[in-house]
Design a protein around this motif. Structure first.
Motif, short mmCIF file in Angstrom:
data_model
loop_
_atom_site.label_atom_id
_atom_site.label_comp_id
_atom_site.label_asym_id
_atom_site.label_seq_id
_atom_site.Cartn_x
_atom_site.Cartn_y
_atom_site.Cartn_z
N SER A 99 -6.24 1.65 -2.15
CA SER A 99 -6.42 1.89 -0.71
C SER A 99 -7.55 1.01 -0.17
CB SER A 99 -6.72 3.36 -0.46
OG SER A 99 -6.72 3.65 0.90
N ARG A 100 -8.64 0.95 -0.91
CA ARG A 100 -9.79 0.12 -0.48
C ARG A 100 -9.44 -1.36 -0.54
NH1 ARG A 100 -13.13 4.20 -3.15
NH2 ARG A 100 -13.02 2.98 -5.06
N THR A 146 -8.97 5.88 -3.41
CA THR A 146 -8.28 5.09 -4.43
C THR A 146 -8.67 3.61 -4.35
OG1 THR A 146 -6.36 4.69 -3.02
CG2 THR A 146 -6.28 6.65 -4.43
N GLY A 171 -6.78 -2.24 2.07
CA GLY A 171 -7.42 -2.11 3.37
C GLY A 171 -8.23 -3.36 3.71
N VAL A 190 0.94 4.42 -2.60
CA VAL A 190 0.67 5.79 -2.15
C VAL A 190 1.80 6.71 -2.61
CG1 VAL A 190 0.53 7.27 -0.11
CG2 VAL A 190 -0.78 5.14 -0.20
N TYR A 193 3.72 9.20 4.67
CA TYR A 193 2.87 8.02 4.84
C TYR A 193 3.77 6.93 5.37
CZ TYR A 193 -1.08 4.97 3.95
OH TYR A 193 -2.15 4.12 4.09
N HIS A 241 -6.78 10.19 -1.30
CA HIS A 241 -6.11 8.99 -0.77
C HIS A 241 -7.13 7.93 -0.39
CE1 HIS A 241 -3.69 6.33 1.67
NE2 HIS A 241 -4.54 6.52 2.66
N GLY A 242 -8.16 8.32 0.34
CA GLY A 242 -9.16 7.36 0.80
C GLY A 242 -10.00 6.78 -0.33
N GLU A 285 0.70 10.17 8.93
CA GLU A 285 0.33 10.65 7.60
C GLU A 285 0.25 12.17 7.61
OE1 GLU A 285 -3.28 8.56 6.29
OE2 GLU A 285 -2.91 7.09 7.85
N LEU A 314 0.83 -1.20 0.00
CA LEU A 314 0.00 0.00 0.00
C LEU A 314 0.87 1.25 0.00
CD1 LEU A 314 -2.63 1.58 0.28
CD2 LEU A 314 -2.57 1.11 2.73
#
Length: 97
Positions: A73-74, A70, A77, A30, A40, A67-68, A56, A26
Motif C-alpha cells: 500500500s505504501r 501494508t 501509493g 488488496v 476496494y 490495509h494502510g 472501500e 494495488l
C-alpha cells in the motif's frame, strides 16, 4: 462495525492510464491479502475523467488499519504520486447497520 471510505483522487491530464495501471496492481494485492477489506473498487467520474473515487468497505477498524500499514500500500501509493494533480481527499464513514 464496518467502516466505509471514499477516497477522491484527482489525476493530471493525460495520466489516467498510468494511474489506473498502478491502481490495478494495488487492488489485486488488496484482494489477495486482505480478508477484512470487503470492497476496494476504483471508479472514474462521468463528469470529470480526471477524478477518481475509491469505494472501500472494511470489516472493522483493525482491517482499515492493517490495509494502510501494508508495504505494498505504501509502495504503490508512492508510485501514484507523480500522476496526481493534488493530495487525495479521504472521507471516513461509519456503516449504518
Amino acid at each position: 462495525s464496518m467502516i466505509g471510505v471514499v477516497a477522491t483522487l484527482k489525476v493530471q491530464d493525460g495520466k489516467g492510464a498510468e494511474f489506473e495501471a498502478i491502481f490495478r496492481e494495488l487492488a489485486a494485492k488488496v484482494r489477495a491479502n486482505e480478508a477484512g477489506t470487503l470492497v476496494y473498487q476504483l471508479t472514474r467520474s462521468r463528469a470529470d475523467a480526471n477524478t477518481y473515487k475509491v469505494l472501500e468497505v472494511y470489516k472493522d477498524q483493525e482491517s482499515l488499519t492493517a490495509h494502510g500499514g501494508t508495504d505494498y500500500s505504501r509502495e504503490l501509493g508512492r508510485k501514484m504520486v507523480p500522476y496526481m494533480a493534488s493530495r487525495p481527499d479521504v472521507e471516513l464513514l461509519d456503516a449504518v447497520e
